[in-house]
Design a protein around this motif. Structure first.
Motif, PDB file in Angstrom:
ATOM      1  N   PHE A   1      38.257  38.446  25.154  1.00 37.73           N
ATOM      2  CA  PHE A   1      37.179  37.426  24.778  1.00 37.73           C
ATOM      3  C   PHE A   1      37.708  36.123  25.010  1.00 37.73           C
ATOM      4  CE2 PHE A   1      35.150  34.554  21.877  1.00 37.73           C
ATOM      5  CZ  PHE A   1      33.868  34.688  21.957  1.00 37.73           C
ATOM      6  N   ARG A   2      36.661  35.211  25.736  1.00 34.36           N
ATOM      7  CA  ARG A   2      37.426  33.853  25.863  1.00 34.36           C
ATOM      8  C   ARG A   2      36.531  33.175  24.903  1.00 34.36           C
ATOM      9  NH1 ARG A   2      41.755  34.305  28.282  1.00 34.36           N
ATOM     10  NH2 ARG A   2      41.741  32.248  29.002  1.00 34.36           N
ATOM     11  N   TYR A   3      37.187  32.080  24.526  1.00 34.00           N
ATOM     12  CA  TYR A   3      36.358  30.866  23.547  1.00 34.00           C
ATOM     13  C   TYR A   3      36.328  29.742  24.483  1.00 34.00           C
ATOM     14  CZ  TYR A   3      38.337  33.762  19.555  1.00 34.00           C
ATOM     15  OH  TYR A   3      38.429  34.835  18.753  1.00 34.00           O
ATOM     16  N   PRO A   4      35.795  28.812  23.875  1.00 32.63           N
ATOM     17  CA  PRO A   4      35.035  27.263  24.390  1.00 32.63           C
ATOM     18  C   PRO A   4      36.664  26.845  24.813  1.00 32.63           C
ATOM     19  CG  PRO A   4      34.150  27.716  22.738  1.00 32.63           C
ATOM     20  CD  PRO A   4      34.843  29.013  22.446  1.00 32.63           C
ATOM     21  N   PRO A   5      36.598  26.081  26.142  1.00 33.96           N
ATOM     22  CA  PRO A   5      37.816  25.533  26.452  1.00 33.96           C
ATOM     23  C   PRO A   5      38.839  24.853  25.527  1.00 33.96           C
ATOM     24  CG  PRO A   5      36.248  25.133  28.198  1.00 33.96           C
ATOM     25  CD  PRO A   5      35.636  25.880  26.907  1.00 33.96           C
ATOM     26  N   PRO A   6      38.451  23.984  24.428  1.00 35.08           N
ATOM     27  CA  PRO A   6      39.267  23.374  23.814  1.00 35.08           C
ATOM     28  C   PRO A   6      39.956  24.435  22.879  1.00 35.08           C
ATOM     29  CG  PRO A   6      37.069  22.373  23.704  1.00 35.08           C
ATOM     30  CD  PRO A   6      37.044  23.379  24.414  1.00 35.08           C
ATOM     31  N   ILE A   7      39.249  25.400  22.677  1.00 36.14           N
ATOM     32  CA  ILE A   7      40.143  26.377  21.690  1.00 36.14           C
ATOM     33  C   ILE A   7      41.091  27.269  22.590  1.00 36.14           C
ATOM     34  CG2 ILE A   7      39.638  28.539  20.138  1.00 36.14           C
ATOM     35  CD1 ILE A   7      36.891  27.064  19.246  1.00 36.14           C
ATOM     36  N   GLU A   8      40.740  27.755  23.806  1.00 35.06           N
ATOM     37  CA  GLU A   8      41.513  28.105  24.665  1.00 35.06           C
ATOM     38  C   GLU A   8      42.867  27.492  25.016  1.00 35.06           C
ATOM     39  OE1 GLU A   8      41.517  31.415  26.067  1.00 35.06           O
ATOM     40  OE2 GLU A   8      40.056  31.867  25.019  1.00 35.06           O
ATOM     41  N   THR A   9      42.654  26.107  24.915  1.00 30.31           N
ATOM     42  CA  THR A   9      43.771  25.258  24.955  1.00 30.31           C
ATOM     43  C   THR A   9      44.610  25.448  23.848  1.00 30.31           C
ATOM     44  OG1 THR A   9      42.647  23.769  26.535  1.00 30.31           O
ATOM     45  CG2 THR A   9      44.658  22.978  25.743  1.00 30.31           C
ATOM     46  N   GLU A  10      44.256  25.259  22.703  1.00 27.81           N
ATOM     47  CA  GLU A  10      45.055  25.543  21.541  1.00 27.81           C
ATOM     48  C   GLU A  10      45.633  27.037  21.561  1.00 27.81           C
ATOM     49  OE1 GLU A  10      47.000  23.881  18.047  1.00 27.81           O
ATOM     50  OE2 GLU A  10      46.214  23.159  19.855  1.00 27.81           O
ATOM     51  N   LEU A  11      44.929  28.085  21.903  1.00 27.70           N
ATOM     52  CA  LEU A  11      45.346  29.388  21.733  1.00 27.70           C
ATOM     53  C   LEU A  11      46.622  29.550  22.862  1.00 27.70           C
ATOM     54  CD1 LEU A  11      42.237  31.582  21.695  1.00 27.70           C
ATOM     55  CD2 LEU A  11      43.725  31.416  20.065  1.00 27.70           C
ATOM     56  N   ASP A  12      46.414  28.934  24.024  1.00 32.20           N
ATOM     57  CA  ASP A  12      47.500  29.063  24.964  1.00 32.20           C
ATOM     58  C   ASP A  12      48.640  28.266  24.309  1.00 32.20           C
ATOM     59  OD1 ASP A  12      45.992  30.386  26.657  1.00 32.20           O
ATOM     60  OD2 ASP A  12      45.299  28.620  27.868  1.00 32.20           O
ATOM     61  N   ARG A  13      48.732  27.333  23.686  1.00 30.77           N
ATOM     62  CA  ARG A  13      49.696  26.343  23.263  1.00 30.77           C
ATOM     63  C   ARG A  13      50.430  27.196  22.005  1.00 30.77           C
ATOM     64  NH1 ARG A  13      51.162  23.395  19.058  1.00 30.77           N
ATOM     65  NH2 ARG A  13      49.427  23.541  18.018  1.00 30.77           N
TER      66      ARG A  13
ATOM     67  N   TYR B   1      54.218  41.683  17.725  1.00 30.35           N
ATOM     68  CA  TYR B   1      52.880  41.362  18.178  1.00 30.35           C
ATOM     69  C   TYR B   1      52.534  40.542  19.275  1.00 30.35           C
ATOM     70  CZ  TYR B   1      52.995  42.366  13.029  1.00 30.35           C
ATOM     71  OH  TYR B   1      53.018  42.738  11.892  1.00 30.35           O
ATOM     72  N   PRO B   2      51.414  40.947  19.729  1.00 34.12           N
ATOM     73  CA  PRO B   2      50.829  40.039  21.048  1.00 34.12           C
ATOM     74  C   PRO B   2      50.895  38.547  20.749  1.00 34.12           C
ATOM     75  CG  PRO B   2      49.431  41.802  20.843  1.00 34.12           C
ATOM     76  CD  PRO B   2      50.393  41.942  19.571  1.00 34.12           C
ATOM     77  N   PRO B   3      51.450  37.705  21.489  1.00 39.65           N
ATOM     78  CA  PRO B   3      51.440  36.278  21.097  1.00 39.65           C
ATOM     79  C   PRO B   3      49.888  35.762  21.105  1.00 39.65           C
ATOM     80  CG  PRO B   3      53.144  36.590  22.767  1.00 39.65           C
ATOM     81  CD  PRO B   3      52.272  37.935  22.533  1.00 39.65           C
ATOM     82  N   ARG B   4      48.968  36.143  21.817  1.00 36.57           N
ATOM     83  CA  ARG B   4      47.822  35.657  21.723  1.00 36.57           C
ATOM     84  C   ARG B   4      47.041  36.146  20.349  1.00 36.57           C
ATOM     85  NH1 ARG B   4      43.349  33.620  24.810  1.00 36.57           N
ATOM     86  NH2 ARG B   4      41.344  34.312  24.079  1.00 36.57           N
ATOM     87  N   TRP B   5      47.294  37.476  20.222  1.00 34.76           N
ATOM     88  CA  TRP B   5      46.737  38.065  18.715  1.00 34.76           C
ATOM     89  C   TRP B   5      47.355  36.895  17.517  1.00 34.76           C
ATOM     90  CZ3 TRP B   5      48.818  39.996  14.280  1.00 34.76           C
ATOM     91  CH2 TRP B   5      48.008  40.303  13.511  1.00 34.76           C
ATOM     92  N   LEU B   6      48.397  36.606  17.508  1.00 33.63           N
ATOM     93  CA  LEU B   6      49.169  35.872  16.601  1.00 33.63           C
ATOM     94  C   LEU B   6      48.451  34.424  16.436  1.00 33.63           C
ATOM     95  CD1 LEU B   6      52.930  36.771  17.210  1.00 33.63           C
ATOM     96  CD2 LEU B   6      51.313  37.129  15.236  1.00 33.63           C
ATOM     97  N   ALA B   7      48.284  33.999  17.836  1.00 37.21           N
ATOM     98  CA  ALA B   7      47.521  32.494  17.765  1.00 37.21           C
ATOM     99  C   ALA B   7      45.976  32.676  17.422  1.00 37.21           C
ATOM    100  CB  ALA B   7      47.550  32.104  19.334  1.00 37.21           C
ATOM    101  N   ILE B   8      45.376  33.596  17.610  1.00 37.19           N
ATOM    102  CA  ILE B   8      43.925  33.825  16.969  1.00 37.19           C
ATOM    103  C   ILE B   8      44.165  34.031  15.541  1.00 37.19           C
ATOM    104  CG2 ILE B   8      42.186  35.235  17.000  1.00 37.19           C
ATOM    105  CD1 ILE B   8      42.594  36.119  19.909  1.00 37.19           C
TER     106      ILE B   8
END
Length: 64
Positions: free
Chosen positions: A16-28, A43-50
């Motif tokens: 699932f892709r979030y709006p760009p500002p949220i994706e930027t924070e998720l990537d960080r 755990y997958p890092p993206r899952w932890l970020a979410i």
């Protein structure tokens, strides 16, 4: 019990892709979590970020 078809569907699904500002924070955050060997191995890092952004800090993985 998950069948082979179920597993292949879940593996092939695009995340699932979030709006760009949220994706930027998720990537960080995912990058930071990926640098923590014990956590990134469990755990997958993206899952932890979410989880972190959604307030899932009560999860044992994020407290540890």
């Amino acid at each position: 019990m998950m069948t082979t078809l179920d597993r292949s569907f879940h593996q092939a699904s695009a995340p699932f892709r979030y709006p760009p500002p949220i994706e930027t924070e998720l990537d960080r955050l995912a990058d930071l979590f990926a640098r923590l060997p014990g956590l990134a191995d469990a755990y997958p890092p993206r899952w932890l970020a979410i989880q972190a952004l959604e307030g899932g800090a009560d999860d044992a993985a994020l407290r540890g």
